[in-house]
Design a protein around this motif. Structure first.
Motif, PDB file in Angstrom:
ATOM      1  N   ILE B  15       0.847  -1.200   0.000  1.00 33.63           N
ATOM      2  CA  ILE B  15       0.000   0.000   0.000  1.00 33.63           C
ATOM      3  C   ILE B  15       0.879   1.245   0.000  1.00 33.63           C
ATOM      4  CG2 ILE B  15      -1.599   1.340   1.407  1.00 33.63           C
ATOM      5  CD1 ILE B  15      -2.804  -1.288   2.336  1.00 33.63           C
ATOM      6  N   GLY B  16       1.939   1.206   0.810  1.00 32.66           N
ATOM      7  CA  GLY B  16       2.862   2.341   0.836  1.00 32.66           C
ATOM      8  C   GLY B  16       3.477   2.591  -0.522  1.00 32.66           C
ATOM      9  N   ILE B  17       3.902   1.519  -1.184  1.00 32.58           N
ATOM     10  CA  ILE B  17       4.530   1.689  -2.506  1.00 32.58           C
ATOM     11  C   ILE B  17       3.529   2.273  -3.499  1.00 32.58           C
ATOM     12  CG2 ILE B  17       5.529   0.454  -4.450  1.00 32.58           C
ATOM     13  CD1 ILE B  17       6.750  -1.473  -2.470  1.00 32.58           C
ATOM     14  N   PHE B  18       2.293   1.733  -3.460  1.00 28.74           N
ATOM     15  CA  PHE B  18       1.254   2.250  -4.358  1.00 28.74           C
ATOM     16  C   PHE B  18       1.053   3.745  -4.128  1.00 28.74           C
ATOM     17  CE2 PHE B  18      -3.234   3.379  -4.895  1.00 28.74           C
ATOM     18  CZ  PHE B  18      -3.332   3.190  -6.260  1.00 28.74           C
ATOM     19  N   GLY B  19       0.981   4.134  -2.844  1.00 26.66           N
ATOM     20  CA  GLY B  19       0.792   5.547  -2.540  1.00 26.66           C
ATOM     21  C   GLY B  19       1.931   6.393  -3.047  1.00 26.66           C
ATOM     22  N   MET B  20       3.156   5.884  -2.879  1.00 26.46           N
ATOM     23  CA  MET B  20       4.308   6.676  -3.307  1.00 26.46           C
ATOM     24  C   MET B  20       4.319   6.889  -4.806  1.00 26.46           C
ATOM     25  SD  MET B  20       7.522   5.705  -0.996  1.00 26.46           S
ATOM     26  CE  MET B  20       8.353   7.160  -1.550  1.00 26.46           C
ATOM     27  N   ILE B  21       3.871   5.873  -5.550  1.00 22.01           N
ATOM     28  CA  ILE B  21       3.910   6.033  -7.006  1.00 22.01           C
ATOM     29  C   ILE B  21       2.733   6.867  -7.486  1.00 22.01           C
ATOM     30  CG2 ILE B  21       4.101   4.827  -9.189  1.00 22.01           C
ATOM     31  CD1 ILE B  21       4.954   2.380  -7.670  1.00 22.01           C
ATOM     32  N   SER B  22       1.561   6.646  -6.884  1.00 21.30           N
ATOM     33  CA  SER B  22       0.362   7.243  -7.484  1.00 21.30           C
ATOM     34  C   SER B  22       0.117   8.676  -7.016  1.00 21.30           C
ATOM     35  CB  SER B  22      -0.853   6.382  -7.169  1.00 21.30           C
ATOM     36  OG  SER B  22      -1.097   6.408  -5.782  1.00 21.30           O
ATOM     37  N   GLN B  23       0.575   9.039  -5.840  1.00 16.91           N
ATOM     38  CA  GLN B  23       0.227  10.362  -5.330  1.00 16.91           C
ATOM     39  C   GLN B  23       1.159  11.443  -5.875  1.00 16.91           C
ATOM     40  OE1 GLN B  23      -2.555  10.932  -3.534  1.00 16.91           O
ATOM     41  NE2 GLN B  23      -2.887   8.769  -3.971  1.00 16.91           N
ATOM     42  N   LYS B  24       0.628  12.666  -5.912  1.00 21.94           N
ATOM     43  CA  LYS B  24       1.456  13.794  -6.341  1.00 21.94           C
ATOM     44  C   LYS B  24       1.695  14.767  -5.203  1.00 21.94           C
ATOM     45  CE  LYS B  24       2.550  12.998 -10.515  1.00 21.94           C
ATOM     46  NZ  LYS B  24       3.942  12.975 -10.954  1.00 21.94           N
ATOM     47  N   ASN B  25       0.791  14.780  -4.240  1.00 23.11           N
ATOM     48  CA  ASN B  25       0.946  15.694  -3.107  1.00 23.11           C
ATOM     49  C   ASN B  25       2.102  15.222  -2.224  1.00 23.11           C
ATOM     50  OD1 ASN B  25       0.590  16.750  -0.428  1.00 23.11           O
ATOM     51  ND2 ASN B  25      -1.352  17.553  -1.172  1.00 23.11           N
ATOM     52  N   LEU B  26       3.019  16.147  -1.927  1.00 18.86           N
ATOM     53  CA  LEU B  26       4.246  15.749  -1.235  1.00 18.86           C
ATOM     54  C   LEU B  26       3.965  15.153   0.136  1.00 18.86           C
ATOM     55  CD1 LEU B  26       6.486  18.754  -2.206  1.00 18.86           C
ATOM     56  CD2 LEU B  26       6.694  16.419  -2.959  1.00 18.86           C
ATOM     57  N   ILE B  27       2.999  15.750   0.852  1.00 20.05           N
ATOM     58  CA  ILE B  27       2.693  15.231   2.181  1.00 20.05           C
ATOM     59  C   ILE B  27       2.152  13.813   2.088  1.00 20.05           C
ATOM     60  CG2 ILE B  27       1.276  15.597   4.228  1.00 20.05           C
ATOM     61  CD1 ILE B  27       3.258  17.710   4.086  1.00 20.05           C
ATOM     62  N   LYS B  28       1.300  13.577   1.051  1.00 20.91           N
ATOM     63  CA  LYS B  28       0.756  12.226   0.886  1.00 20.91           C
ATOM     64  C   LYS B  28       1.856  11.234   0.556  1.00 20.91           C
ATOM     65  CE  LYS B  28      -3.893  13.526  -0.462  1.00 20.91           C
ATOM     66  NZ  LYS B  28      -4.811  13.649  -1.589  1.00 20.91           N
ATOM     67  N   ILE B  29       2.823  11.675  -0.268  1.00 20.02           N
ATOM     68  CA  ILE B  29       3.937  10.766  -0.585  1.00 20.02           C
ATOM     69  C   ILE B  29       4.705  10.435   0.681  1.00 20.02           C
ATOM     70  CG2 ILE B  29       6.036  10.473  -1.918  1.00 20.02           C
ATOM     71  CD1 ILE B  29       4.998  12.343  -3.951  1.00 20.02           C
ATOM     72  N   LEU B  30       4.903  11.447   1.534  1.00 23.40           N
ATOM     73  CA  LEU B  30       5.658  11.216   2.764  1.00 23.40           C
ATOM     74  C   LEU B  30       4.916  10.242   3.671  1.00 23.40           C
ATOM     75  CD1 LEU B  30       8.160  11.988   4.298  1.00 23.40           C
ATOM     76  CD2 LEU B  30       6.903  13.816   5.354  1.00 23.40           C
ATOM     77  N   SER B 106       3.487  25.738  -3.623  1.00 24.75           N
ATOM     78  CA  SER B 106       2.816  24.557  -4.151  1.00 24.75           C
ATOM     79  C   SER B 106       3.259  23.329  -3.354  1.00 24.75           C
ATOM     80  CB  SER B 106       3.165  24.394  -5.625  1.00 24.75           C
ATOM     81  OG  SER B 106       3.126  23.038  -5.987  1.00 24.75           O
ATOM     82  N   LEU B 107       2.406  22.335  -3.299  1.00 24.31           N
ATOM     83  CA  LEU B 107       2.762  21.102  -2.602  1.00 24.31           C
ATOM     84  C   LEU B 107       2.933  19.934  -3.559  1.00 24.31           C
ATOM     85  CD1 LEU B 107       0.823  21.049   0.756  1.00 24.31           C
ATOM     86  CD2 LEU B 107       3.274  21.039   0.407  1.00 24.31           C
ATOM     87  N   THR B 108       2.971  20.236  -4.864  1.00 20.65           N
ATOM     88  CA  THR B 108       3.287  19.170  -5.807  1.00 20.65           C
ATOM     89  C   THR B 108       4.542  19.567  -6.557  1.00 20.65           C
ATOM     90  OG1 THR B 108       1.884  20.225  -7.413  1.00 20.65           O
ATOM     91  CG2 THR B 108       0.918  18.431  -6.161  1.00 20.65           C
TER      92      THR B 108
END
Lengths: 264, 120, 485
Positions: B15-30, B106-108
């Protein structure tokens, strides 16, 4: 693709599923041998660490004479072991693999230094994270909680070789005390924390260098290991736990202080 | 039980890997990175776990410490280290994101590209 | 000897702590501390390299495989000497870019970075490698972001997330390896790797390689490269290009004995390396910004190193070591000279360097020589690396890969010669040469490059020692594990 977001999601999903399939398929081929415990106890390097038998002089730790504190009753054979920590995880963290811990302490040091370096350089005062004044209960209770947090933190660091805990846990508890102080609008001397951090780091090096000078290897134990289960036992484990507790407390504390500046 | 435990930890990591690849918002990636860390740490601890074994602390009642009696303590020590490393990375990443936000507002990482999709 | 090997790691750490006490002192104090430490490291590692064979230090006094060991054999000492030399040149001349405030903090991070790089090379323990890798990573994230412009932050953030993903995958791989072989010591792992089933070994090694490929800037893990190289301060560019990628190359060479036991993995990595090579060099060909260009070129060279290792055999390892060393030196020269050009003209676009050979003839000459060495022109250090690489490819009958390497070499030569041609164009300009002190380290490195180019015999003995150390895994394992037994 009309909607880049959806295509990105699909791409990520496919990639993740492929990776997950690879991991699970590969793990499935190995059967149950990933397991520890009855399956392959002695074949791992941790087996000798549990038995405190790396040097090959297996101690005799049969429970016979009641000589120690109530929860400890080991024969005199538990005196002067190669490593005197009752908590085996602590014995690994602070003795068998203490060089990892050395690196870990440096990672935290680098992170805190970098955090301070990257934060915008404003002369904000350490006056609480919120703009509101702290309420009555928080203001009055904070010094008391701070005192208890300090005591608990030092206790956890001090008993790291006997009970679950150790320097990192103790340091984190100390830092919560500082967090409560900052939340209640009190000031805290950040210079003092930086100094503590540096001195604790130098002390860590000093303990290591003592082993280098006296026994010939960096971080080798030069303090007698004592009797298993007593508070002053286990040599370098106790010393390093105390130093790490001090250092982690100071480091997390300065993270909180730097992050808690009003004008970030 | 063992299979369930390590399946859960690996799914968490995925799930973490999926989030890291799919998200663009920096906080969400973190946050995804932190989920990935948690999953990997859980995997390490789980793999040293055994239902019959005890907590790796020697007490008088156990007597002779033998490897069979205890959960593997080494992964636990490794996880202790990796948790602290994760903390360090998170702290530095947060400071960097803050700095980036101050600079660009910006956060992306690609502000213009995905605004059309309604994402910020 | 034992002590010196440990000091290579703990002396920079000591210096990092010490800098706190000199935070109010002038800048030269910090520079003096850093230069002293790195010079000490260079000299002592060179002395150890030339004096004797193998040195194993059991940290904490716990014998391997139980405790953590530092292994100073021919292979690791070559690389430690190399990174310390470059770190010295950065500390003394180029400089981690300093501002008025927080001097001591950048200095401390640079020292930690040096310690981490030395630790990654010297350590004989997989998890300890991971810890030092993270230390190097965190220091470099911060030092890249010190550049202060938008691309510094973008680069650092991309690096953090790619690095975080790669290192967590690596940790997963280490966990699987530990749980199946029951050991973390690399030498012990070489002995016990057979215990792991085929497909699981494939997966675990692949995951472990993720962390190393990140440092080597190989394709899926090099998304951070252009922005980081563009935005990082001058000194940090050299660290990225010459120290961290070197460490990645070293780690791959060290894991070679484990790697060749997995033909499936090699089959998968070969196209990856080729793809990485082609993409990086084509991107460099199109690039106008000098630092991004050099960053892409770094990624390309590291892909070349990976190919050499995958070709395998004695000659492949020889080529890999040679290319890593040649690349580290030449890239440091290019970045030093690039920083000099940037100071002089105020621009980072190489097209604006027209006619710079008039203003800074030495700089232009140094740039050209280093570029030729990277391309692999006879008479330069890089030539011997490329030559042995072709030999390794022929030996393992990988003709397709050789053809691609040769074509890409031409591309590389074209874009470097284009820049050199721009430098030697005769146009009138009124810029003045500034920051000429940046040329001193470049001159030192170029002297080494040319010396080795004309007389490769002077270091081939050492490199051959390194090759033996890398290739004969059984001897390595025996030496490490029998220590103190």
């Amino acid at each position: 693709m009309s909607n880049p977001r959806i295509s990105r999601y699909i791409f990520s999903l496919i990639l993740t599923v492929l990776l997950g399939y690879a991991v699970f398929a590969a793990l499935g081929t190995q059967g149950g041998t990933l397991r520890f415990g009855p399956h392959s106890p002695a074949s791992r390097i941790s087996g000798a660490m549990i038995e405190k038998n790396i040097e090959g002089a297996r101690p005799n730790l049969t429970a016979k004479n009641h000589t120690g504190p109530s929860n400890v009753n080991f024969a005199p054979g538990s005196k002067g072991l190669e490593n005197g920590a009752a908590n085996i995880v602590s014995s690994i963290v602070a003795d068998y693999r203490s060089f990892d811990t050395f690196g870990e302490v440096l990672v935290l040091f680098a992170a805190v230094t970098g955090f301070m370096l990257l934060l915008p350089d404003k002369k904000g005062k350490n006056k609480g994270v919120t703009s509101e004044a702290p309420n009555f209960v928080l203001a009055k209770a904070a010094p008391i909680v701070f005192a208890f947090a300090m005591i608990t933190g030092v206790y956890i660091s001090f008993n790291g070789h006997l009970t679950p805990g150790g320097g990192f846990a103790g340091g984190a508890v100390i830092a919560t005390g500082i967090l409560i102080l900052v939340l209640s609008g009190n000031e805290f001397n950040s210079q003092l924390l930086s100094l503590t951090e540096t001195i604790a780091g130098l002390l860590f090096l000093a303990v290591g260098a003592a082993g280098l000078v006296l026994k010939g290897n960096f971080l080798q134990n030069v303090i007698p290991t004592g009797v298993l289960g007593y508070i002053f036992s286990s040599g370098i484990v106790l010393a390093l736990n105390l130093i790490i507790g001090l250092k982690v407390g100071a480091e997390l504390g300065s993270l909180i202080l730097a992050g808690g500046k009003k004008e970030i | 039980m063992f299979t369930i435990l390590y399946t859960i930890s690996l799914v968490l990591a995925l799930i973490g890997i999926f989030g890291m690849i799919s998200q663009k918002n920096l906080i969400k990636i973190l946050i995804s990175l932190n989920i990935l860390e948690t999953g990997v740490n859980l995997f390490l601890v789980t793999a040293g776990w055994s239902a019959e074994a005890k907590v790796p602390i020697i007490t008088g009642k156990l007597g002779l410490p033998a490897a069979v009696n205890f959960v593997d303590p080494l992964p636990q020590a490794l996880v202790l280290t990796s948790i602290v490393i994760g903390l360090g990375i998170t702290a530095v990443a947060l400071a960097l994101i803050l700095r980036y936000y101050r600079k660009t507002g910006s956060l992306t990482l690609e502000p213009s590209e995905f605004q059309a999709g309604g994402e910020r | 000897m034992n002590t010196y090997l440990t000091l290579l790691i703990i002396l920079p750490v000591f210096a990092a702590f010490l800098m706190y006490f000199f935070r109010k002192a002038d800048n030269w104090v910090n520079i003096a501390i850093m230069s002293f430490v790195t010079l000490f490291g260079t000299v002592s590692s060179l002395v150890m390299l030339f004096s004797q064979g193998m040195e194993v230090v059991a940290l904490g006094g716990w014998k391997p495989p139980y405790g953590i060991v530092l292994v100073g054999d021919q292979l690791s000492l070559i690389f430690v000497a190399l990174i310390y030399l470059i770190a010295y040149l950065i500390a003394q001349f180029g400089g981690i870019e300093r501002t008025k405030t927080n001097d001591h903090k950048s200095g401390a991070l640079f020292m930690l970075l040096t310690a981490a790089a030395a630790g990654m090379i010297l350590t004989g323990d997989l998890f300890n490698f991971f810890v030092f890798m993270e230390l190097a990573a965190i220091s470099s994230y911060v030092l890249i972001a010190k550049g202060g412009c938008r691309s510094s932050y973008t680069g650092a953030l991309k690096y953090i997330f790619t690095g975080g993903l790669a290192s967590m995958l690596m940790l997963l791989g280490i966990g699987i390896l530990y749980n199946t072989t029951g050991t973390l010591n690399i030498a012990h792992l070489m002995v016990r790797i057979g215990l792991v089933g085929d497909s699981l070994r494939w997966l675990a090694l692949g995951l472990v390689l993720c962390g190393i490929l990140l440092k080597m800037e190989v394709f899926p893990f090099n998304l951070w490269v252009p922005e980081s190289y563009k935005g990082a301060p001058a000194g940090m560019k050299i660290v990225l290009g010459s120290i961290l990628s070197t460490v990645g190359g070293y780690a791959l060479i060290r894991l070679y004995p484990i790697l060749i036991q997995n033909p499936g993995l090699i089959k998968m990595l070969l196209p990856l390396a080729l793809l990485s090579l082609i993409l990086a060099e084509l991107a460099a060909y199109r690039e106008k910004h000098i630092n991004r260009l050099l960053g892409y070129s770094s990624a390309g060279q590291m892909a070349l190193v990976m190919l050499a290792i995958l070709f395998g055999g004695r000659i492949g390892i020889y080529a890999a070591i040679f290319i890593v060393i040649a690349h580290a030196m030449a890239k440091a020269v290019l970045f030093f000279v690039g920083a000099h050009f940037k100071e002089s003209t105020g621009s980072s676009m190489w097209e604006s360097y027209r006619g710079l050979s008039k203003i800074s003839p030495i700089g232009a000459a140094l740039f050209t020589i280093a570029a030729l060495s990277l391309t692999g022109i006879p008479g330069m250090m890089g030539f011997w690396g490329k030559l042995s690489m072709i030999g390794a490819g022929l030996a393992s009958a990988k003709y397709f890969s050789i053809a691609i390497i040769l074509i890409i070499t031409i591309v590389e030569g074209v874009y470097f010669l284009r820049i050199s041609g721009t430098l030697y164009q005769s146009t009138e300009s009124d810029v003045k040469a500034k920051a000429s002190y940046l040329l001193i380290p470049a001159v030192i490195l170029v002297l080494i490059i040319v010396l080795v180019g004309f007389w490769p015999g002077c270091i081939s003995k050492i490199i051959n020692g390194g090759v033996s150390a890398a290739e004969r895994s059984s001897e390595y394992a025996k030496l490490v594990l029998d220590y103190l037994l």
